[in-house]
Design a protein around this motif. Structure first.
Motif, PDB file in Angstrom:
ATOM      1  N   ALA A   1       0.836  -1.207   0.000  1.00  0.00           N
ATOM      2  CA  ALA A   1       0.000   0.000   0.000  1.00  0.00           C
ATOM      3  C   ALA A   1       0.868   1.253   0.000  1.00  0.00           C
ATOM      4  O   ALA A   1       0.552   2.246  -0.674  1.00  0.00           O
ATOM      5  N   ALA A   2       1.990   1.224   0.746  1.00  0.00           N
ATOM      6  CA  ALA A   2       2.869   2.393   0.812  1.00  0.00           C
ATOM      7  C   ALA A   2       3.533   2.684  -0.525  1.00  0.00           C
ATOM      8  O   ALA A   2       3.880   3.833  -0.820  1.00  0.00           O
ATOM      9  N   LEU A   3       3.735   1.648  -1.358  1.00  0.00           N
ATOM     10  CA  LEU A   3       4.395   1.834  -2.651  1.00  0.00           C
ATOM     11  C   LEU A   3       3.416   1.902  -3.807  1.00  0.00           C
ATOM     12  O   LEU A   3       3.826   2.075  -4.965  1.00  0.00           O
ATOM     13  N   ALA A   4       2.134   1.774  -3.504  1.00  0.00           N
ATOM     14  CA  ALA A   4       1.135   1.652  -4.578  1.00  0.00           C
ATOM     15  C   ALA A   4       1.092   2.866  -5.486  1.00  0.00           C
ATOM     16  O   ALA A   4       0.813   2.754  -6.690  1.00  0.00           O
ATOM     17  N   GLY A   5       1.355   4.036  -4.950  1.00  0.00           N
ATOM     18  CA  GLY A   5       1.241   5.242  -5.769  1.00  0.00           C
ATOM     19  C   GLY A   5       2.455   5.548  -6.615  1.00  0.00           C
ATOM     20  O   GLY A   5       2.461   6.543  -7.360  1.00  0.00           O
ATOM     21  N   ALA A   6       3.511   4.717  -6.524  1.00  0.00           N
ATOM     22  CA  ALA A   6       4.747   4.988  -7.269  1.00  0.00           C
ATOM     23  C   ALA A   6       4.573   4.557  -8.712  1.00  0.00           C
ATOM     24  O   ALA A   6       4.558   3.371  -9.019  1.00  0.00           O
ATOM     25  N   ALA A   7       4.470   5.559  -9.605  1.00  0.00           N
ATOM     26  CA  ALA A   7       4.208   5.254 -11.014  1.00  0.00           C
ATOM     27  C   ALA A   7       5.464   5.258 -11.867  1.00  0.00           C
ATOM     28  O   ALA A   7       5.415   4.870 -13.038  1.00  0.00           O
TER      29      ALA A   7
ATOM     30  N   ARG B   1       7.565  -6.169  -6.661  1.00  0.00           N
ATOM     31  CA  ARG B   1       6.260  -6.171  -7.311  1.00  0.00           C
ATOM     32  C   ARG B   1       5.972  -4.820  -7.977  1.00  0.00           C
ATOM     33  O   ARG B   1       5.468  -4.765  -9.103  1.00  0.00           O
ATOM     34  N   ALA B   2       6.341  -3.759  -7.269  1.00  0.00           N
ATOM     35  CA  ALA B   2       6.117  -2.430  -7.852  1.00  0.00           C
ATOM     36  C   ALA B   2       7.006  -2.221  -9.074  1.00  0.00           C
ATOM     37  O   ALA B   2       6.566  -1.658 -10.092  1.00  0.00           O
ATOM     38  N   ALA B   3       8.259  -2.680  -9.012  1.00  0.00           N
ATOM     39  CA  ALA B   3       9.168  -2.527 -10.144  1.00  0.00           C
ATOM     40  C   ALA B   3       8.674  -3.331 -11.342  1.00  0.00           C
ATOM     41  O   ALA B   3       8.760  -2.873 -12.489  1.00  0.00           O
ATOM     42  N   LEU B   4       8.154  -4.526 -11.091  1.00  0.00           N
ATOM     43  CA  LEU B   4       7.625  -5.323 -12.193  1.00  0.00           C
ATOM     44  C   LEU B   4       6.369  -4.672 -12.763  1.00  0.00           C
ATOM     45  O   LEU B   4       6.158  -4.684 -13.993  1.00  0.00           O
ATOM     46  N   ARG B   5       5.574  -4.072 -11.907  1.00  0.00           N
ATOM     47  CA  ARG B   5       4.385  -3.362 -12.377  1.00  0.00           C
ATOM     48  C   ARG B   5       4.783  -2.201 -13.288  1.00  0.00           C
ATOM     49  O   ARG B   5       4.165  -1.982 -14.350  1.00  0.00           O
ATOM     50  N   ILE B   6       5.823  -1.461 -12.906  1.00  0.00           N
ATOM     51  CA  ILE B   6       6.297  -0.347 -13.737  1.00  0.00           C
ATOM     52  C   ILE B   6       6.811  -0.872 -15.072  1.00  0.00           C
ATOM     53  O   ILE B   6       6.529  -0.307 -16.143  1.00  0.00           O
TER      54      ILE B   6
ATOM     55  N   ALA C   1       9.440   6.393  -2.253  1.00  0.00           N
ATOM     56  CA  ALA C   1       8.532   5.625  -1.397  1.00  0.00           C
ATOM     57  C   ALA C   1       9.288   4.529  -0.651  1.00  0.00           C
ATOM     58  O   ALA C   1       8.992   4.243   0.523  1.00  0.00           O
ATOM     59  N   TYR C   2      10.263   3.931  -1.318  1.00  0.00           N
ATOM     60  CA  TYR C   2      11.051   2.884  -0.672  1.00  0.00           C
ATOM     61  C   TYR C   2      11.804   3.450   0.525  1.00  0.00           C
ATOM     62  O   TYR C   2      11.792   2.872   1.626  1.00  0.00           O
ATOM     63  N   TYR C   3      12.479   4.580   0.350  1.00  0.00           N
ATOM     64  CA  TYR C   3      13.258   5.149   1.448  1.00  0.00           C
ATOM     65  C   TYR C   3      12.362   5.660   2.568  1.00  0.00           C
ATOM     66  O   TYR C   3      12.742   5.634   3.744  1.00  0.00           O
ATOM     67  N   ARG C   4      11.166   6.129   2.224  1.00  0.00           N
ATOM     68  CA  ARG C   4      10.229   6.541   3.269  1.00  0.00           C
ATOM     69  C   ARG C   4       9.844   5.336   4.134  1.00  0.00           C
ATOM     70  O   ARG C   4       9.802   5.423   5.367  1.00  0.00           O
ATOM     71  N   ALA C   5       9.597   4.199   3.486  1.00  0.00           N
ATOM     72  CA  ALA C   5       9.270   2.999   4.244  1.00  0.00           C
ATOM     73  C   ALA C   5      10.480   2.509   5.032  1.00  0.00           C
ATOM     74  O   ALA C   5      10.353   2.050   6.182  1.00  0.00           O
ATOM     75  N   LEU C   6      11.660   2.618   4.421  1.00  0.00           N
ATOM     76  CA  LEU C   6      12.884   2.200   5.111  1.00  0.00           C
ATOM     77  C   LEU C   6      13.109   3.043   6.363  1.00  0.00           C
ATOM     78  O   LEU C   6      13.560   2.532   7.399  1.00  0.00           O
TER      79      LEU C   6
END
Length: 1004
Positions: free
Chosen positions: A134-140, A183-188, A148-153
């Motif tokens: 959910a935290a990375l969902a908006g990364a287009a 998953r987000a990288a594969l989605r991109i 978003a990754y570093y914010r979660a980190l």
């Protein structure tokens, strides 16, 4: 008092307060606090206390000032006010700033993201994969994903550093964040290439620490890709599309931009590694694993877990490869392969870094992980509870199943958590991948404080590290052998958690070819409640570890039982092995190295005491040996008793020499590996040759004394007798299986007649030979007199006058050549010296050798090559007479000595290596040629020693028995499975030597 004094006192008081809170640069801290950036908060005791609680207060304060300065207009006061009012936020933010420059840099670039730490709801304390997705969902796009990754980190680090999450939870969160990122990288990647996405089904399999849900802060993320065609698509186009998607997904994670990089995606654990296709179909994966995969690849698959892409395909992959993983233990050489991989990892660490390595060095993380994984693979076939991916979960399952003692498991759990947490803190500092303990005090101080050491951070950190590393160093024997011994000790009562079948399986997996016999030995040694059995259960883990690491574990264990049976009631024996760690380890290595040393030990088991004494494996000087044997012989009642005593001393000294050779006591430091320079190995070989020569010389002197004493006093006084060593004996180049080549020379004592002196000398020499040939359990000292004038056809003993006459009139060139190694070893010293003076003009002729003599030596050498090589022997591997073997090199050196020794005094030596060195220094040998000959001679000599140590019988070629060949390879420094490389290296080395010999001996 001056007007400035109160100000100075206030400054000193403030400095003192900062120092007490852990600041190391109070001047800089005061400057930042007084700069006005923090406003009134700069005087707030709560803020100063918060800074003082961090790993590095100076770093935390500098990071906080940077963050406040970076706030947009109006944001500064909000941040400062919130920090003052909200202790949870203050603790989280300051903890991150005090431990991580890397995250401080991220906050300075994105100053609004401190708000991610404002509040953690209960549900947020331990987020899972869904929360991270959910935290990375908006990364287009990739940069949005990095932010978003570093914010979660940042939130993971805050929980970790404030103690809201322990190591295991943090590692799992990092793995879940990595999964969400993949998953987000594969989605991109799919969004960028929808056409490719429509052609295939692509699954991403997490491997390594990502697959095991135990990831580091900064680590490569290991993956494997598996793909299948979409409906209606051919396999070729589908795999090409999947490869493009996989490559793009990897670049999204690995590329570096202004937002930094996430981490490298590493696909090298795939079939064929870098050389294999990036993406394969499931059937292609399975075909590879069934036919070609190595043991380490199944070990890697322990942690395989579908993490992204087509979930159904990922699960299908996991179901298909799982059974192959748990059948891997049935593979030939399974355990040696795993152990070899562990050794390869250790050897890859640069020597300068080994003591600083948290991960790869001795007592490091890999030690725990490899041992746990090996036990999983051995027992997971029949116990599904052991099939977890995370190391700590697997360790807990091993303890619950009885495969590891609970106390041992708890100790390893604690050590693993400490080492991994230290690794995390090191990586957090600059968000860089590292496993090395720092050397600078400020960095050690920061690390120590981050781990909770606040009184003396550096000292406490080093002490804890040493303690945990020491515990981990013992993991191999604890994990592999302790449960087995506990089971054996309880078998009779039927209480063993580990049954007989499982014990058989474990022993077989560890390399024992007769598990039933091994279990019987273990039961005999370790069963019962006696003190002896309890000590054996303490000792056997170390010993079994060494046995299993040898070419013949069964022989090692059998030998240990025999020694223990012989000495088990001796009070000092088990105490020595228990209290002197080196003694137990040395004993295990000696017993498992071959037949010679164990045979010597079993004839006199009390020689075990030599293995625990730091001086016990040092060769004794010849003078000391002479004195001991002479005194013992003098006390003996009969000549037979005298020689028996001398043989007993020789047996003990042979064991001392062989044991020192086996455990590496003679080798220069760092020269144990096969890659060490051959000249370094030569130092150990020279010590062995010297020791064996001194032992045989002292024994021969004792036998000569006994043989002389067997004569009447009048007869004994009628002559003077000297024993001259010849051949390898005279050259101090004896191997374990060498005969003692000698000649006897005598002369009448003053007032005695020639004939009577000759009769007495003959009687003494015959008696000496007879005594040494008496049947005995001790190793024989075979006397060979074939190098005397006229060979076996000539008289056994000659007078000095007879030698002089013979050499003046009848001596042949081979006899002059044989004298090159003549050296007195026993008997009348003055007579021996005169014999050498007589020999010198023959072996080092003034003006060099006549050409016809050179031709004769070459003819004799060629004849020997043609006639004396045993039928069926391989000329490429016969150490004595083969191409580039000992004979080739020795004859070449001897020809140089006879041609030039008259003019070059340095060539007047009985030793081959010394002669080669002298010829090089004199310009008679090119340095490269001398080195080639020397290396081949050393290697062939070491092979002969190895074969004798392993087989207990001399042989001039490599053994054909696989276990014996493997044992020879281990003696020479090769890893398990190195027999082929050993033979290749030998052939190459001797082939080069033969080329030099043909040029120098036959053509020059």
């Amino acid at each position: 008092m001056t007007a400035g004094a109160p100000v100075g006192r206030r400054r000193d008081s403030r400095f003192g307060q900062l120092l007490r809170r852990g600041f190391t640069d109070p001047t800089q801290a005061v400057r930042l606090l007084d700069s006005g950036v923090l406003g009134a908060a700069g005087e707030d005791a709560a803020l100063l206390d918060g800074l003082g609680a961090t790993a590095d207060p100076d770093l935390a304060l500098a990071g906080l000032v940077r963050l406040v300065e970076a706030q947009p207009e109006g944001g500064r006061s909000r941040l400062v006010d919130t920090l003052a009012a909200a202790k949870p936020l203050r603790d989280r933010l300051l903890a991150v700033l005090g431990a991580s420059e890397g995250l401080a840099d991220h906050l300075a670039r994105h100053p609004e993201e401190w708000q991610a730490l404002v509040a953690f709801e209960t549900a947020d304390l331990h987020p899972g994969l869904a929360e991270f997705e959910a935290a990375l969902a908006g990364a287009a796009d990739p940069d949005a994903l990095r932010r978003a990754y570093y914010r979660a980190l940042l939130t993971i680090a805050a929980r970790d550093l404030t103690g809201s999450s322990g190591f295991a939870e943090t590692a799992a969160e990092l793995a879940d964040l990595a999964t969400a990122t993949l998953r987000a990288a594969l989605r991109i990647a799919c969004a960028e290439a929808p056409g490719d996405a429509a052609l295939c089904r692509l699954a991403v399999i997490g491997m390594g620490k990502c697959g095991g849900r135990e990831l580091n802060y900064v680590s490569d993320v290991d993956v494997i890709f598996v793909a299948e065609p979409a409906e209606g698509t051919g396999e070729g186009p589908a795999l090409q599309a999947a490869t493009r998607l996989a490559s793009r997904m990897m670049r999204v994670c690995s590329d570096t931009t202004a937002e930094g990089t996430i981490w490298q995606v590493d696909a090298n654990l795939r079939p064929e590694g870098r050389n294999g296709p990036l993406v394969r179909t499931l059937s292609s994966h399975l075909a590879y694993y069934r036919r070609w995969a190595k043991t380490w690849e199944f070990q890697a698959l322990l942690k395989a877990r579908p993490v992204a892409g087509d979930a159904e395909l990922g699960e299908e992959y996991a179901r298909a490869v799982g059974p192959l993983v748990w059948q891997a233990v049935e593979r030939e050489n399974f355990v040696p392969d795993v152990q070899q991989m562990r050794r390869r990892v250790e050897s890859s660490v640069p020597a300068a870094q080994a003591e600083r390595e948290l991960k790869l060095g001795p007592g490091g993380l890999r030690d725990v992980e490899f041992a746990v994984q090996l036990l999983q693979l051995v027992h997971g076939r029949t116990d599904p509870e052991l099939r977890g991916g995370a190391t700590l979960d697997a360790l807990a399952a091993l303890a619950a199943g009885g495969y590891v003692g609970r106390q041992d498991a708890a100790s390893l759990d604690a050590s693993y958590r400490f080492l991994r947490t230290a690794e995390h803190r090191l990586q957090l500092h600059r968000l860089r991948r590292t496993h090395l303990m720092p050397t600078e005090e400020p960095e050690l101080r920061r690390l120590g404080r981050s781990l909770g050491f606040t009184v003396e951070p550096v000292e406490e950190l080093n002490a804890a590290w040493r303690r945990h590393a020491s515990a981990v160093r013992r993991l191999h024997e604890k994990l592999f052998y302790r449960p087995l011994l506990d089971a054996v000790a309880r078998l009779e009562a039927g209480q063993a958690r580990l049954g007989t079948d499982a014990a058989h399986e474990r022993l077989e997996a560890l390399g024992y070819s007769d598990p039933a016999a091994a279990l019987r030995h273990l039961a005999a040694l370790a069963s019962g409640v006696t003190r002896k059995a309890a000590i054996q259960r303490t000792l056997l883990p170390v010993l079994l570890d060494r046995f299993a690491d040898s070419a013949d574990p069964d022989a090692g264990l059998l030998g240990f039982r025999k020694v223990s049976d012989a000495l088990g009631t001796t009070p000092w024996y088990l105490r020595l092995l228990r209290d002197e760690g080196a003694a137990a380890e040395n004993l295990a290595r000696v017993l498992s190295a071959g037949r010679l040393a164990p045979d010597l030990l079993l004839r006199a088991p009390e020689a075990v005491a030599l293995l625990g004494d730091p001086e016990g494996l040092r060769p004794r000087p010849r003078a000391a040996l002479h004195q001991e044997i002479r005194a013992a012989v003098g006390r003996a009642a009969t000549p037979e008793d005298a020689v028996a005593v001398a043989r007993g001393v020789r047996r003990r000294e042979l064991f001392r020499t062989a044991a020192a050779d086996i455990v590496g006591a003679y080798a220069p430091e760092g020269a144990s590996a096969v890659e060490a320079a051959p000249l370094e190995h030569a130092a150990a070989l020279d010590q062995v040759g010297n020791a064996l020569t001194d032992i045989n010389a002292a024994t021969l002197a004792g036998a000569l004394h006994a043989a002389t004493a067997a004569q009447s006093p009048e007869d004994a006084a009628a002559c003077r007798l000297a024993v001259i060593a010849m051949g390898r004996f005279g050259g101090h180049e004896l191997s374990y299986g060498s005969d003692a080549d000698v000649v006897f020379v005598h002369e009448p004592a003053e007032g005695a007649g020639e004939q009577r002196a000759a009769q007495v000398a003959f009687a003494i020499a015959n008696e000496l030979i007879r005594l040494l040939q008496l049947p005995s359990n001790d190793p024989p000292l075979l006397i060979d007199t074939a190098l005397r004038p006229e060979g076996r056809s000539g008289p056994l003993v000659r007078s000095f006058t007879s030698y002089a006459a013979y050499y003046r009139r009848w001596s042949l060139v081979w006899e002059s050549q044989a004298l090159l190694r003549a050296q007195p070893v026993a008997g009348d010293v003055g007579l021996g010296e005169r014999f050498i003076a007589l020999a010198d003009p023959l072996r080092y002729p003034a003006g060099g050798l006549p050409e016809e003599a050179v031709r004769e030596i070459r003819r004799l050498k060629a004849r020997m090559e043609a006639e004396r090589l045993p039928r069926g022997a391989d000329p490429a591997t016969h150490t004595k007479l083969g191409r580039g073997g000992l004979s080739d090199i020795e004859w070449t050196a001897q020809l140089l000595q006879m041609r030039h020794g008259g003019e070059v005094p340095a060539l007047r030596t009985t030793r081959t290596r010394a002669a080669l060195a002298a010829a090089r220094e004199a310009g008679l040998l090119e340095p490269d040629d001398a080195q080639v000959l020397d290396e081949a001679w050393v290697l062939a000599s070491r092979v002969r020693n190895a074969v004798m140590l392993v087989r207990g019988r001399p042989m001039d070629t490599f053994p054909t028995d696989p276990r014996e060949s493997a044992a020879v390879a281990r003696y020479l420094g090769y890893e398990p499975g190195g027999v082929g490389r050993m033979l290749d290296d030998y052939r190459r080395t001797t082939r080069h030597a033969r080329g030099v010999v043909e040029r120098l001996f036959y053509e020059s």
